[in-house]
Design a protein around this motif. Structure first.
Motif, PDB file in Angstrom:
ATOM      1  N   SER A  73      21.088  -1.181   5.747  1.00 29.70           N
ATOM      2  CA  SER A  73      21.885  -2.128   4.962  1.00 29.70           C
ATOM      3  C   SER A  73      22.276  -3.325   5.824  1.00 29.70           C
ATOM      4  N   VAL A  74      22.014  -4.532   5.307  1.00 28.75           N
ATOM      5  CA  VAL A  74      22.418  -5.770   5.966  1.00 28.75           C
ATOM      6  C   VAL A  74      23.033  -6.690   4.915  1.00 28.75           C
ATOM      7  N   LEU A  75      23.871  -7.618   5.366  1.00 26.61           N
ATOM      8  CA  LEU A  75      24.535  -8.541   4.447  1.00 26.61           C
ATOM      9  C   LEU A  75      24.906  -9.811   5.198  1.00 26.61           C
ATOM     10  N   PHE A  76      24.526 -10.973   4.666  1.00 22.01           N
ATOM     11  CA  PHE A  76      24.947 -12.244   5.249  1.00 22.01           C
ATOM     12  C   PHE A  76      26.394 -12.523   4.874  1.00 22.01           C
ATOM     13  N   ASN A  77      27.136 -13.155   5.793  1.00 25.90           N
ATOM     14  CA  ASN A  77      28.463 -13.652   5.450  1.00 25.90           C
ATOM     15  C   ASN A  77      28.305 -14.701   4.347  1.00 25.90           C
ATOM     16  N   PRO A  78      29.266 -14.820   3.409  1.00 26.91           N
ATOM     17  CA  PRO A  78      29.112 -15.768   2.305  1.00 26.91           C
ATOM     18  C   PRO A  78      28.811 -17.193   2.732  1.00 26.91           C
ATOM     19  N   ASP A  79      29.331 -17.636   3.888  1.00 29.82           N
ATOM     20  CA  ASP A  79      29.031 -18.996   4.339  1.00 29.82           C
ATOM     21  C   ASP A  79      27.769 -19.062   5.202  1.00 29.82           C
TER      22      ASP A  79
ATOM     23  N   THR B 194       7.178  -2.226  12.974  1.00 32.09           N
ATOM     24  CA  THR B 194       6.328  -1.081  13.317  1.00 32.09           C
ATOM     25  C   THR B 194       6.763   0.189  12.606  1.00 32.09           C
ATOM     26  N   GLY B 195       7.643   0.065  11.639  1.00 32.81           N
ATOM     27  CA  GLY B 195       8.089   1.204  10.840  1.00 32.81           C
ATOM     28  C   GLY B 195       8.364   0.747   9.420  1.00 32.81           C
ATOM     29  N   PRO B 196       8.657   1.679   8.521  1.00 35.36           N
ATOM     30  CA  PRO B 196       8.986   1.305   7.140  1.00 35.36           C
ATOM     31  C   PRO B 196      10.115   0.281   7.100  1.00 35.36           C
ATOM     32  N   VAL B 197       9.980  -0.728   6.221  1.00 36.44           N
ATOM     33  CA  VAL B 197      11.012  -1.755   6.068  1.00 36.44           C
ATOM     34  C   VAL B 197      11.915  -1.326   4.907  1.00 36.44           C
ATOM     35  N   ASN B 198      13.191  -1.163   5.183  1.00 39.48           N
ATOM     36  CA  ASN B 198      14.126  -0.578   4.223  1.00 39.48           C
ATOM     37  C   ASN B 198      14.919  -1.605   3.423  1.00 39.48           C
ATOM     38  N   VAL B 199      15.118  -2.809   3.982  1.00 34.98           N
ATOM     39  CA  VAL B 199      16.014  -3.762   3.324  1.00 34.98           C
ATOM     40  C   VAL B 199      15.599  -5.188   3.663  1.00 34.98           C
ATOM     41  N   VAL B 200      15.731  -6.084   2.683  1.00 36.90           N
ATOM     42  CA  VAL B 200      15.561  -7.520   2.907  1.00 36.90           C
ATOM     43  C   VAL B 200      16.746  -8.234   2.265  1.00 36.90           C
ATOM     44  N   GLU B 201      17.113  -9.383   2.826  1.00 40.69           N
ATOM     45  CA  GLU B 201      18.259 -10.141   2.310  1.00 40.69           C
ATOM     46  C   GLU B 201      18.034 -11.622   2.585  1.00 40.69           C
ATOM     47  N   PHE B 202      18.206 -12.450   1.543  1.00 37.50           N
ATOM     48  CA  PHE B 202      18.092 -13.899   1.703  1.00 37.50           C
ATOM     49  C   PHE B 202      19.397 -14.478   2.252  1.00 37.50           C
ATOM     50  N   HIS B 203      19.267 -15.486   3.115  1.00 40.76           N
ATOM     51  CA  HIS B 203      20.426 -16.266   3.542  1.00 40.76           C
ATOM     52  C   HIS B 203      21.002 -16.948   2.299  1.00 40.76           C
TER      53      HIS B 203
ATOM     54  N   SER C 118       0.812  -1.219   0.000  1.00 36.23           N
ATOM     55  CA  SER C 118       0.000   0.000   0.000  1.00 36.23           C
ATOM     56  C   SER C 118       0.843   1.266   0.000  1.00 36.23           C
ATOM     57  N   GLN C 119       2.182   1.111   0.129  1.00 36.68           N
ATOM     58  CA  GLN C 119       3.076   2.264   0.076  1.00 36.68           C
ATOM     59  C   GLN C 119       4.319   1.891  -0.735  1.00 36.68           C
ATOM     60  N   ALA C 120       5.251   2.834  -0.833  1.00 36.70           N
ATOM     61  CA  ALA C 120       6.428   2.675  -1.693  1.00 36.70           C
ATOM     62  C   ALA C 120       7.199   1.397  -1.367  1.00 36.70           C
ATOM     63  N   VAL C 121       7.639   0.685  -2.419  1.00 36.06           N
ATOM     64  CA  VAL C 121       8.406  -0.559  -2.272  1.00 36.06           C
ATOM     65  C   VAL C 121       9.892  -0.190  -2.239  1.00 36.06           C
ATOM     66  N   ARG C 122      10.534  -0.368  -1.086  1.00 36.58           N
ATOM     67  CA  ARG C 122      11.889   0.147  -0.860  1.00 36.58           C
ATOM     68  C   ARG C 122      13.001  -0.829  -1.211  1.00 36.58           C
ATOM     69  N   CYS C 123      12.734  -2.131  -1.206  1.00 34.35           N
ATOM     70  CA  CYS C 123      13.800  -3.100  -1.478  1.00 34.35           C
ATOM     71  C   CYS C 123      13.213  -4.356  -2.098  1.00 34.35           C
ATOM     72  N   LEU C 124      13.919  -4.907  -3.085  1.00 35.47           N
ATOM     73  CA  LEU C 124      13.552  -6.169  -3.721  1.00 35.47           C
ATOM     74  C   LEU C 124      14.766  -7.085  -3.746  1.00 35.47           C
ATOM     75  N   ARG C 125      14.560  -8.385  -3.494  1.00 37.02           N
ATOM     76  CA  ARG C 125      15.642  -9.352  -3.586  1.00 37.02           C
ATOM     77  C   ARG C 125      15.084 -10.678  -4.119  1.00 37.02           C
ATOM     78  N   PHE C 126      15.783 -11.242  -5.117  1.00 33.31           N
ATOM     79  CA  PHE C 126      15.464 -12.581  -5.590  1.00 33.31           C
ATOM     80  C   PHE C 126      16.114 -13.604  -4.664  1.00 33.31           C
ATOM     81  N   SER C 127      15.463 -14.749  -4.485  1.00 37.78           N
ATOM     82  CA  SER C 127      16.053 -15.825  -3.693  1.00 37.78           C
ATOM     83  C   SER C 127      17.228 -16.428  -4.465  1.00 37.78           C
TER      84      SER C 127
END
Length: 645
Positions: free
Chosen positions: A236-242, A189-198, A147-156
């Motif tokens: 900004s978040v980032l999983f370690n490569p392993d 409870t606030g805008p979601v800025n980032v998503v990241e897949f393991h 219902s509001q602006a889409v801030r982040c997209l990530r493919f699995s």
């Protein structure tokens, strides 16, 4: 006693002037960690090699500020979305425009490349998500649900799902082949800025402006754990490569987290302000941040960072309880992604969710692509990065050496007192030949890190010009700091007294009277502080509170301070969403029969709010033409106020 040897954990690598005007977006190449793409209000996309001073390539064609950029996994394609809603894809190896994609009705807020197929996903302020086939310029699917602006997209990692994060406080998971939503993850409870897949397991991390990071199980579709108490909004978040841990780029620090159970392994102090993107290369984490036209890069040596096992001491004294790690952290707790060995097949078209018809290339698109150019600015760096290319596939990137740490006096990761050298005014890096000279400062003063919500110390300190070659001594530095000390003490004492007055009323539980007292004090900084609290809980807002706050919002929107403008916009948006339908309905309703005192009072408040909103609407309309994020916010407010006309 011998002085212990200090080994660097984090340091600043470089600062460059990236654009002729403000930088509006930037992204690191995740495969190499060495390629940086920046988008600016000058409508250009510039390519850089980390730790090299010159622009490699400048991409033109957009006619409005570039608000989102993304590199594909092999770092051979780049996609950029603009404020006008257009999307352009460039082939970096061929140095040419590949596609122009049109269809969104508002700013492009997020982009991502499919890990295997030639598809791009785009999220917009128009709340839509679109999946594009860049081989045919076609929109394959349109996903509706936010219902509001889409801030982040990530493919699995397996390319079957798409995760989206939006300002509506939700995270959604979409099935690409079915063209429908699989699950929605509420809780923020606030805008979601980032998503990241393991990278391996069926696990998703999301970061929000509510200062939390949530981990979601993608088999059971439920929350695994929640990290609370981040220093600021999670960007900004980032999983370690392993997959052993998650890195969070916080305000001036890097935090390392585990999630089963939730715990903090380590905190590294890094003076990067608000970091915009992270990447890992050669056991080094690269972080990039931007301010106005400048982009800075930083390095954290991950060999000196605790990433698993016993929890390390927290140098910033984070006293939240930390749980112990699971008995066997190396064993996967859930399903593993199955990656295809070849490129994935084209998603099936589903009639009820797909676009009505495939867009055919038009003469307008052809003209856009003719006017879009990829200008190589530095042939030597370009050839080193993008050439040669064999006939079968792109040559794997050569193994690069880690970035060397600077001398000991450049250490950023060590706590303690600032060094005298830190007080020097450093000269601005030279503008490269391919980059036009920076424009004048914007009318709105940008908010800087560590800045109070209200008054700024720099408003009361005299400007100090220091010769570039002159070395400051302790006495000179202290003398300059003391110059504004007395003035600042007077201002802060007065402000503290005003806040105490408001707080005394606040403790009675009467929000309206508290706001009235803040307004009566005639100190706009106190109003800003109070609104920042009230904005956090929408249920505190009542119609009579709006009548008091709206005149103050008009003042805030005209302020030269960015933090004041942001607070005013947030309050105005909240009022419009909660009360504008009520106001317009009340004013349009026929007169009541008989005497209804409560209705008459409510009608009087609605008329007053309507008059105030009409006064503000002209100001919002005039500012909706601004570029960058300020213009985006005012355009959104202008749309919300359309019913006033």
């Amino acid at each position: 006693m011998a002085t212990p040897v200090v080994t660097k954990t984090a340091w600043k690598l470089q600062e460059i002037v990236a654009h002729a005007s403000n930088v509006s977006s930037l992204v690191l190449g995740k495969a190499s960690g060495r390629l940086l793409a920046t988008g600016g209000d000058d409508c250009r996309v510039n390519l850089w090699s980390i730790n090299k001073p010159n622009c490699i390539m400048s991409l033109t064609g957009h006619t409005s500020p570039v608000e989102s950029v993304r590199l594909n996994t092999p770092e051979e394609l780049i996609v950029a979305g603009s404020q006008s809603g257009s999307i352009r894809v460039w082939d970096l190896e061929a140095a040419k425009i590949l596609r122009t994609l049109m269809g969104h009705k508002a700013n492009i807020c997020s982009l991502d490349f499919h890990p295997y197929g030639e598809f791009v996903a785009s999220g917009s302020q128009d709340t839509n998500i679109k999946l594009w086939d860049i081989r045919r310029k076609g929109c394959v699917f349109r996903y509706r649900g936010h219902s509001q602006a889409v801030r982040c997209l990530r493919f699995s990692p397996d390319g079957k799902w798409l995760a989206s994060a939006a300002d509506d406080h939700t995270v959604k998971l979409w099935d690409l082949t079915a063209g429908k939503m699989m699950s929605e993850f509420p809780g923020h409870t606030g805008p979601v800025n980032v998503v990241e897949f393991h990278p391996n397991e069926y696990l998703l991390a999301s970061g929000s402006s509510d200062r939390t990071i949530r981990f979601w199980d993608l088999e059971k579709f439920q929350v695994v754990s929640c990290i609370e108490g981040e220093p600021g909004p999670v960007m900004s978040v980032l999983f370690n490569p392993d997959g052993c841990c998650l890195y969070s780029g916080c305000q001036d620090s890097l935090r390392v987290y585990g999630w089963e159970p939730e715990r903090c392994f380590d905190v590294v102090l890094v003076n990067w302000g608000k970091v915009a993107d992270l990447a890992i290369c050669n056991d080094q984490l690269i972080g990039v941040a931007f301010s106005q036209s400048n982009v800075s890069s930083y390095v954290v040596d991950l060999t000196r960072v605790t990433r698993t096992g016993t929890v390390a001491p927290d140098p910033v004294q984070d006293h939240r309880p930390l749980a112990q790690p699971p008995p066997n952290p190396s064993a996967p707790l859930r399903r593993i992604y199955e990656r295809p060995s070849t490129t994935c097949s084209k998603p099936q078209r589903v009639k009820q969710n797909s676009e009505s018809e495939r867009r055919s290339p038009s003469s307008e698109d052809d003209r856009d692509e003719r006017e879009s150019r990829a200008e190589i600015q530095n042939a030597e760096d370009y050839n080193e990065i993008f050439q040669p290319k064999n006939s079968i596939s792109r040559t794997p990137p050569r193994r690069s050496e880690p970035f060397p740490a600077p001398p000991e006096d450049g250490e950023l990761g060590e706590p303690g007192f600032p060094k005298v050298s830190d007080l020097e005014v450093l000269p601005r890096p030279p503008v490269v030949a391919s980059t036009p000279a920076p424009k004048a400062e914007p009318a709105i003063i940008p908010a800087t890190r560590n800045e109070p919500i209200g008054l700024k110390a720099s408003d009361f300190l005299p400007a100090v010009k220091i010769p570039q070659q002159a070395e400051l001594v302790d006495e000179d530095a202290m003398s300059q700091i003391r110059k504004g000390h007395d003035t600042m003490c007077v201002v802060l004492t007065s402000r503290h007294k005003n806040l105490d007055t408001v707080r005394a009323v606040w403790t009675t539980g009467d929000i309206k009277t508290s706001v009235d007292s803040a307004v009566a004090i005639n100190d706009l900084s106190v109003v800003v502080d109070l609104l920042n609290i009230v904005n956090q809980k929408a249920s505190l807002w009542k119609l009579d509170l709006c009548t008091t706050v709206l005149p103050q919002i008009e003042k805030l929107l005209q302020s030269k301070y960015e933090s004041y403008v942001q607070t005013g916009c947030t309050s105005l948006k909240l009022i419009l969403q909660r009360f504008l339908p009520l106001i317009t309905d009340m004013l349009a309703a026929p007169p009541s029969v008989g005497v209804d005192i409560s209705r008459e009072e409510r009608l009087h408040k609605c008329r007053l709010c309507y008059k105030q909103l009409k006064s503000i609407s002209g100001l919002v309309k005039s500012k909706s033409g601004l570029s960058g994020r300020h213009g985006s916010t005012f355009r959104e407010l202008h749309l919300l106020m359309a019913s006033l006309d």
